[in-house]
Design a protein around this motif. Structure first.
Motif, mmCIF file in Angstrom:
data_model
loop_
_atom_site.group_PDB
_atom_site.id
_atom_site.type_symbol
_atom_site.label_atom_id
_atom_site.label_comp_id
_atom_site.label_asym_id
_atom_site.label_seq_id
_atom_site.Cartn_x
_atom_site.Cartn_y
_atom_site.Cartn_z
ATOM 1 N N LYS A 32 1.322 3.728 4.522
ATOM 2 C CA LYS A 32 1.515 2.359 4.646
ATOM 3 C C LYS A 32 1.382 1.611 3.311
ATOM 4 O O LYS A 32 0.108 2.045 2.709
ATOM 5 N N PHE A 33 1.868 0.476 3.157
ATOM 6 C CA PHE A 33 1.356 -0.566 2.008
ATOM 7 C C PHE A 33 1.454 -1.758 2.702
ATOM 8 O O PHE A 33 2.582 -1.885 3.497
ATOM 9 N N VAL A 34 0.869 -2.675 1.865
ATOM 10 C CA VAL A 34 1.044 -4.139 2.357
ATOM 11 C C VAL A 34 0.940 -5.074 1.166
ATOM 12 O O VAL A 34 0.213 -4.622 0.193
ATOM 13 N N ILE A 35 1.552 -6.148 1.183
ATOM 14 C CA ILE A 35 1.375 -7.165 0.090
ATOM 15 C C ILE A 35 1.025 -8.627 0.793
ATOM 16 O O ILE A 35 1.914 -9.033 1.367
ATOM 17 N N GLN A 36 -0.292 -9.023 0.567
ATOM 18 C CA GLN A 36 -0.609 -10.332 1.097
ATOM 19 C C GLN A 36 -0.780 -11.411 -0.079
ATOM 20 O O GLN A 36 -1.526 -11.069 -0.980
ATOM 21 N N GLN A 37 0.008 -12.478 0.395
ATOM 22 C CA GLN A 37 -0.373 -13.597 -0.650
ATOM 23 C C GLN A 37 -1.384 -14.268 -0.100
ATOM 24 O O GLN A 37 -1.683 -14.697 1.369
ATOM 25 N N MET A 43 -4.675 -18.503 -6.395
ATOM 26 C CA MET A 43 -3.322 -17.844 -5.804
ATOM 27 C C MET A 43 -3.336 -16.386 -6.283
ATOM 28 O O MET A 43 -3.440 -16.312 -7.537
ATOM 29 N N HIS A 44 -3.097 -15.381 -5.412
ATOM 30 C CA HIS A 44 -2.741 -13.989 -5.960
ATOM 31 C C HIS A 44 -2.048 -13.223 -4.816
ATOM 32 O O HIS A 44 -1.982 -13.892 -3.531
ATOM 33 N N TYR A 45 -1.714 -12.335 -5.151
ATOM 34 C CA TYR A 45 -0.928 -11.313 -4.161
ATOM 35 C C TYR A 45 -2.099 -9.950 -3.973
ATOM 36 O O TYR A 45 -2.112 -9.482 -4.962
ATOM 37 N N ASP A 46 -2.374 -9.983 -2.816
ATOM 38 C CA ASP A 46 -3.249 -8.347 -2.576
ATOM 39 C C ASP A 46 -2.110 -7.441 -2.300
ATOM 40 O O ASP A 46 -1.569 -7.270 -1.384
ATOM 41 N N VAL A 47 -2.166 -6.280 -3.455
ATOM 42 C CA VAL A 47 -1.251 -5.270 -3.116
ATOM 43 C C VAL A 47 -2.363 -3.973 -2.578
ATOM 44 O O VAL A 47 -3.279 -3.653 -3.117
ATOM 45 N N ILE A 102 -0.810 -14.672 4.124
ATOM 46 C CA ILE A 102 0.287 -14.457 4.700
ATOM 47 C C ILE A 102 0.563 -12.920 4.292
ATOM 48 O O ILE A 102 0.130 -12.465 3.234
ATOM 49 N N LEU A 103 1.416 -12.301 5.426
ATOM 50 C CA LEU A 103 1.836 -11.124 5.229
ATOM 51 C C LEU A 103 3.122 -11.114 4.366
ATOM 52 O O LEU A 103 4.241 -11.238 4.947
ATOM 53 N N TRP A 104 3.086 -11.043 3.167
ATOM 54 C CA TRP A 104 4.240 -11.336 2.256
ATOM 55 C C TRP A 104 5.254 -10.281 2.442
ATOM 56 O O TRP A 104 6.630 -10.267 2.306
#
Ligand code: MN
Length: 199
Positions: A32-37, A43-47, A102-104
């Motif tokens: 699995k992978f997820v990108i969370q804003q 502000m950033h995106y957690d990959v 959020i779950l981007w």
């Protein structure tokens, strides 16, 4: 050996934040992978990529680009538990990473290299095929710091394939959560309302 989630837990007070304490899991068949804003101080995106039963994580200030010519800085952060991949909501004021998440995007991924993901991670040369709702195709994560450690610097680069695109930019055109449809701005409004009520 200390769990790779030790740092994650040390940084958080689970009586105060709704983030999961979590634990290491057996590896999924479909990684699995997820990108969370995440609207923290910046502000950033957690990959996050599932490797060895945890979510190995990078903070990407500008989020992923579909353009292979655009290299995006990615700072390695502490491993997160698999459960974190479902988290969306507000990290309370005063707590680590305070602000809305959020779950981007989310989905599964495939290792494109002929070495294991653990080896690729150690070598600082990761190549994966992401199958998300917004982000698809081959992506490389290339370490530019000398060692794979927390805070090491990497570059997130779209690989050249049929999913590469010079102008499409889901970061700006699709800001909503894949779980709830909410945007970061919706959560920010909610925070303001809560503050008004003195909660
Ligand atoms: Mn974050």
């Amino acid at each position: 050996m200390a769990s790779s989630l030790t740092t994650y837990r040390k940084k958080r007070d689970f009586k105060k934040t709704k983030e999961p304490a979590g634990r290491k899991r057996a590896s999924s068949k479909q990684l699995k992978f997820v990108i969370q804003q995440h609207a923290a101080r910046a502000m950033h995106y957690d990959v996050r990529l599932e490797i060895g039963g945890v979510l190995v994580s990078w903070a990407v200030p500008k989020g992923p680009s579909l353009n292979p010519r655009t290299k995006r800085l990615a700072i390695m952060t502490e491993d997160h538990p698999m459960e974190y991949g479902k988290f969306e909501g507000i990290i309370p004021k005063g707590e680590y990473g305070a602000g809305p998440v959020i779950l981007w995007d989310r989905g599964t991924y495939k290792n494109l290299r002929d070495v294991s993901m653990k080896t690729a991670l150690k070598e600082g040369q990761i190549e994966v095929f992401l199958r998300g709702k917004k982000v698809r195709g081959g992506f490389a994560l290339v370490r530019i710091s000398p060692k794979t450690t927390e805070k090491s610097k990497w570059l997130l680069i779209k690989m050249r394939d049929e999913y590469a695109h010079a102008r499409k930019n889901p970061v700006s055109s699709q800001p909503e959560s894949v779980k709830t449809g909410k945007k970061i701005s919706d959560w920010k409004k909610k925070i303001k309302e809560m503050e008004k009520k003195g909660k």
